[in-house]
Design a protein around this motif. Sequence first.
Motif, PDB file in Angstrom:
ATOM      1  N   ILE A  34      -9.853   8.384  -5.997  1.00  0.00           N
ATOM      2  CA  ILE A  34      -9.848   7.673  -4.698  1.00  0.00           C
ATOM      3  C   ILE A  34      -8.480   7.122  -4.701  1.00  0.00           C
ATOM      4  CG2 ILE A  34     -10.868   5.671  -3.227  1.00  0.00           C
ATOM      5  CD1 ILE A  34     -13.478   6.055  -4.740  1.00  0.00           C
ATOM      6  N   LEU A  35      -7.763   7.787  -3.676  1.00  0.00           N
ATOM      7  CA  LEU A  35      -6.318   7.252  -3.387  1.00  0.00           C
ATOM      8  C   LEU A  35      -6.349   6.620  -2.082  1.00  0.00           C
ATOM      9  CD1 LEU A  35      -3.036   8.065  -3.899  1.00  0.00           C
ATOM     10  CD2 LEU A  35      -3.403   9.887  -2.175  1.00  0.00           C
ATOM     11  N   GLY A  36      -5.490   5.447  -2.499  1.00  0.00           N
ATOM     12  CA  GLY A  36      -5.208   4.362  -1.385  1.00  0.00           C
ATOM     13  C   GLY A  36      -3.867   4.581  -0.689  1.00  0.00           C
ATOM     14  N   ILE A  37      -4.042   4.537   0.786  1.00  0.00           N
ATOM     15  CA  ILE A  37      -2.705   4.299   1.354  1.00  0.00           C
ATOM     16  C   ILE A  37      -2.653   3.159   2.264  1.00  0.00           C
ATOM     17  CG2 ILE A  37      -0.954   5.808   2.765  1.00  0.00           C
ATOM     18  CD1 ILE A  37      -2.421   8.180   2.198  1.00  0.00           C
ATOM     19  N   VAL A  38      -1.748   2.397   1.871  1.00  0.00           N
ATOM     20  CA  VAL A  38      -1.534   0.973   2.844  1.00  0.00           C
ATOM     21  C   VAL A  38      -0.111   1.055   3.572  1.00  0.00           C
ATOM     22  CG1 VAL A  38      -3.070  -0.200   1.029  1.00  0.00           C
ATOM     23  CG2 VAL A  38      -0.515  -0.273   0.861  1.00  0.00           C
ATOM     24  N   GLY A  39      -0.090   0.087   4.622  1.00  0.00           N
ATOM     25  CA  GLY A  39       0.984   0.043   5.107  1.00  0.00           C
ATOM     26  C   GLY A  39       0.870  -0.719   6.763  1.00  0.00           C
ATOM     27  N   GLU A  40       1.643  -1.289   7.193  1.00  0.00           N
ATOM     28  CA  GLU A  40       1.440  -1.856   8.377  1.00  0.00           C
ATOM     29  C   GLU A  40       1.331  -0.754   9.612  1.00  0.00           C
ATOM     30  OE1 GLU A  40       4.446  -5.710   9.056  1.00  0.00           O
ATOM     31  OE2 GLU A  40       5.490  -3.819   7.941  1.00  0.00           O
ATOM     32  N   VAL A 204     -16.758  13.892  -4.340  1.00  0.00           N
ATOM     33  CA  VAL A 204     -15.680  14.159  -3.187  1.00  0.00           C
ATOM     34  C   VAL A 204     -14.276  12.964  -3.495  1.00  0.00           C
ATOM     35  CG1 VAL A 204     -16.761  12.383  -1.989  1.00  0.00           C
ATOM     36  CG2 VAL A 204     -15.402  13.776  -0.922  1.00  0.00           C
ATOM     37  N   SER A 205     -13.278  13.668  -3.419  1.00  0.00           N
ATOM     38  CA  SER A 205     -12.006  12.993  -3.452  1.00  0.00           C
ATOM     39  C   SER A 205     -11.884  12.278  -2.232  1.00  0.00           C
ATOM     40  CB  SER A 205     -10.843  13.926  -3.878  1.00  0.00           C
ATOM     41  OG  SER A 205     -11.057  14.472  -5.230  1.00  0.00           O
ATOM     42  N   ILE A 206     -11.264  11.096  -2.422  1.00  0.00           N
ATOM     43  CA  ILE A 206     -11.183  10.231  -1.019  1.00  0.00           C
ATOM     44  C   ILE A 206      -9.802   9.677  -1.015  1.00  0.00           C
ATOM     45  CG2 ILE A 206     -11.920   8.071  -0.136  1.00  0.00           C
ATOM     46  CD1 ILE A 206     -14.860   8.476  -1.313  1.00  0.00           C
ATOM     47  N   CYS A 220      -9.743   1.809  -5.179  1.00  0.00           N
ATOM     48  CA  CYS A 220      -8.673   2.589  -5.593  1.00  0.00           C
ATOM     49  C   CYS A 220      -8.098   2.529  -7.132  1.00  0.00           C
ATOM     50  CB  CYS A 220      -7.564   2.869  -4.770  1.00  0.00           C
ATOM     51  SG  CYS A 220      -8.476   3.014  -2.792  1.00  0.00           S
ATOM     52  N   LYS A 221      -7.676   3.409  -7.690  1.00  0.00           N
ATOM     53  CA  LYS A 221      -6.809   3.293  -8.855  1.00  0.00           C
ATOM     54  C   LYS A 221      -5.428   3.712  -8.663  1.00  0.00           C
ATOM     55  CE  LYS A 221     -10.819   4.525 -12.217  1.00  0.00           C
ATOM     56  NZ  LYS A 221     -11.121   5.422 -13.181  1.00  0.00           N
ATOM     57  N   GLN A 222      -5.225   4.684  -7.768  1.00  0.00           N
ATOM     58  CA  GLN A 222      -3.777   5.014  -7.270  1.00  0.00           C
ATOM     59  C   GLN A 222      -3.678   4.467  -5.913  1.00  0.00           C
ATOM     60  OE1 GLN A 222      -1.400   6.566  -9.134  1.00  0.00           O
ATOM     61  NE2 GLN A 222      -2.775   6.730 -10.859  1.00  0.00           N
ATOM     62  N   GLU A 233       6.639   2.904  -2.231  1.00  0.00           N
ATOM     63  CA  GLU A 233       6.278   2.528  -3.909  1.00  0.00           C
ATOM     64  C   GLU A 233       4.738   3.214  -3.820  1.00  0.00           C
ATOM     65  OE1 GLU A 233       6.192  -1.464  -6.696  1.00  0.00           O
ATOM     66  OE2 GLU A 233       6.575  -1.689  -4.504  1.00  0.00           O
ATOM     67  N   GLN A 234       4.668   3.724  -5.003  1.00  0.00           N
ATOM     68  CA  GLN A 234       3.368   4.186  -5.545  1.00  0.00           C
ATOM     69  C   GLN A 234       3.190   4.406  -6.985  1.00  0.00           C
ATOM     70  OE1 GLN A 234       2.971   8.948  -4.891  1.00  0.00           O
ATOM     71  NE2 GLN A 234       5.171   8.732  -4.589  1.00  0.00           N
ATOM     72  N   GLY A 235       1.629   4.264  -7.201  1.00  0.00           N
ATOM     73  CA  GLY A 235       1.463   4.200  -8.782  1.00  0.00           C
ATOM     74  C   GLY A 235       0.059   3.635  -8.957  1.00  0.00           C
ATOM     75  N   GLN A 236      -0.136   3.008 -10.006  1.00  0.00           N
ATOM     76  CA  GLN A 236      -1.512   2.309 -10.154  1.00  0.00           C
ATOM     77  C   GLN A 236      -1.561   1.301  -9.481  1.00  0.00           C
ATOM     78  OE1 GLN A 236      -3.880   3.335 -12.667  1.00  0.00           O
ATOM     79  NE2 GLN A 236      -2.944   5.028 -13.280  1.00  0.00           N
ATOM     80  N   VAL A 237      -3.003   0.977  -9.021  1.00  0.00           N
ATOM     81  CA  VAL A 237      -3.161  -0.148  -8.192  1.00  0.00           C
ATOM     82  C   VAL A 237      -2.828  -1.604  -8.999  1.00  0.00           C
ATOM     83  CG1 VAL A 237      -5.052  -1.744  -7.226  1.00  0.00           C
ATOM     84  CG2 VAL A 237      -4.997   0.976  -6.841  1.00  0.00           C
TER      85      VAL A 237
END
Length: 540
Positions: A34-40, A204-206, A220-222, A233-237
């Motif tokens: 489970i990959l997270g994408i954050v931002g405004e 399922v990958s999310i 998420c872990k990433q 920036e990206q990496g471990q949560v």
Amino acid sequence: MLLEVKNLTIGFVDTKPTQQVVNQISFHINKGEILGIVGESGSGKSMTALSIMGLQKDSARITSGEINLEGKNLLGMSEKERRAYLGKEIAMVFQEPMTSLNPVMKIGDQVSEMLKLHTNLSKQERLEKTYQSFEEVGLSNPKELYDKYPFELSGGMRQRVMIAMAMICKPKVLIADEPTTALDVSVQAQILELLKKMNEEYGVSIILISHDLGVIRTMCKQVIVMAEGNIVEQGQVEDILYHPKQEYTIKLLEAIPSIHRNRMQKQHNKENEKESADKQTVNVQELSNHANGIGNVSTDKMLTVSNLSVSYYKNGRIHRGERKEIVQEASFYINTGEVVGIVGESGSGKSTLAKAIVGLLSTYEGHVQCEEARPQMVFQDPYSSLNQAKRIEWILEEPLKIQGGFKKKERKQLVRERLQEVGLSEEIGKRYIHQLSGGQRQRVCIAAALMLQSRFVVLDEAVSALDVTIQRQILTLLMNLKRKHNLTYLFISHDMNVIHEICDRVLVMHNGRIVEQGETEDVFASPKAAYTKKLLEAVL
């Protein structure tokens, strides 16, 4: 590596020069992750997701890069070849199911249509598979549900239907774009738990896109942090949230409402806690001070509500058996200069209570006494509460025209002053609602509520649809205006974090009744009602 996005660049070609909205970004997701994408808002996160699905606007062009699914470049395929993958191998759940689902098509037909497109199942087999998918996402009575239309379902049920539709072909990748933003805390927790179940049971990958760092931390872990079309920036949560390296990430973290921030700070070591505390802005501290009772609250009553009950009747007629009570015997008060919050799940009666208080509902039982002759209301959605066909300056000037007593020059001057007060330029007055950002539109709503100099304002989910940094700006603006004009607020929200941040006292509503009320800190620290405890347990 299941899905790889490599050097992806997207631009809008209807602008000159071409406006780049995603700039050379690269990331990947493995099977079962489970990959997270954050931002405004405007950071490019949703545009990235839409490009993976091939759903970007006609004016948006992928000018370079690759999107590889198990080594096959989707961008190098013909439209027909790619269509075979979309919905079957990669599926998407959108933020607002009401606009994503066909309003004139039964939901069962919409879900089963995915099977019709991607399988050779018979009509009866598709029917049984659709019933099964409803049960898998926690929707009861699937046969009855099949024939319902989207408007007949709650927000949480509609989102479950979207997940059922996305998962019915058991895709390898599920993209969830802000799937819980408009939902109350308990329903949000249910939807996130459902996504986890899909991940664990079906592998399922999310890709989870959100502006809520609490959601990302839980799921998420990433994580990838995006700003202005770039990955900053990206990496471990744990590394990103607790030890951010980039200034933009630090700004996002500082904008998190108090409950989230306090929980995350507890996980820092003392040195990091001190560093984080030093970086808190004056505005954040002012909000916290207000939540702790530091402010210009008087003991004079601005509002007194006694035994208020609101009922709806079918066809506007009162007949035995057709009455539905939405609010039941609500009693409370608000002191002048106070901020009182109302929390509760969707359907608890919060908004109905507010409408009765400001005079938008004329039929109710009980007593409402307000010292302000013209209480105002700021709604959640500016699109439905402001006139889209008129310019901003017209919208703000119209209440002054209706009231009368102002010359044209005076009205124009007051409009300029209100725009300035809410942090907008005079030029904004020449625009239409659709030409503004979400934060700008909400500032216009606040300006409209202040045009007649009302001292009492009801804010109904006024910041729930905004990302954390814009939300922080609007909350700070509201508190600054409160101090300047000695305003009193009734603040309605399903976001317990925001309520904890700014409210002196809080009312908890459930099934039309106020089940608990008191000082905010007391209610949050030692809730007495089982329902209040349930709400607080659902806070991420």
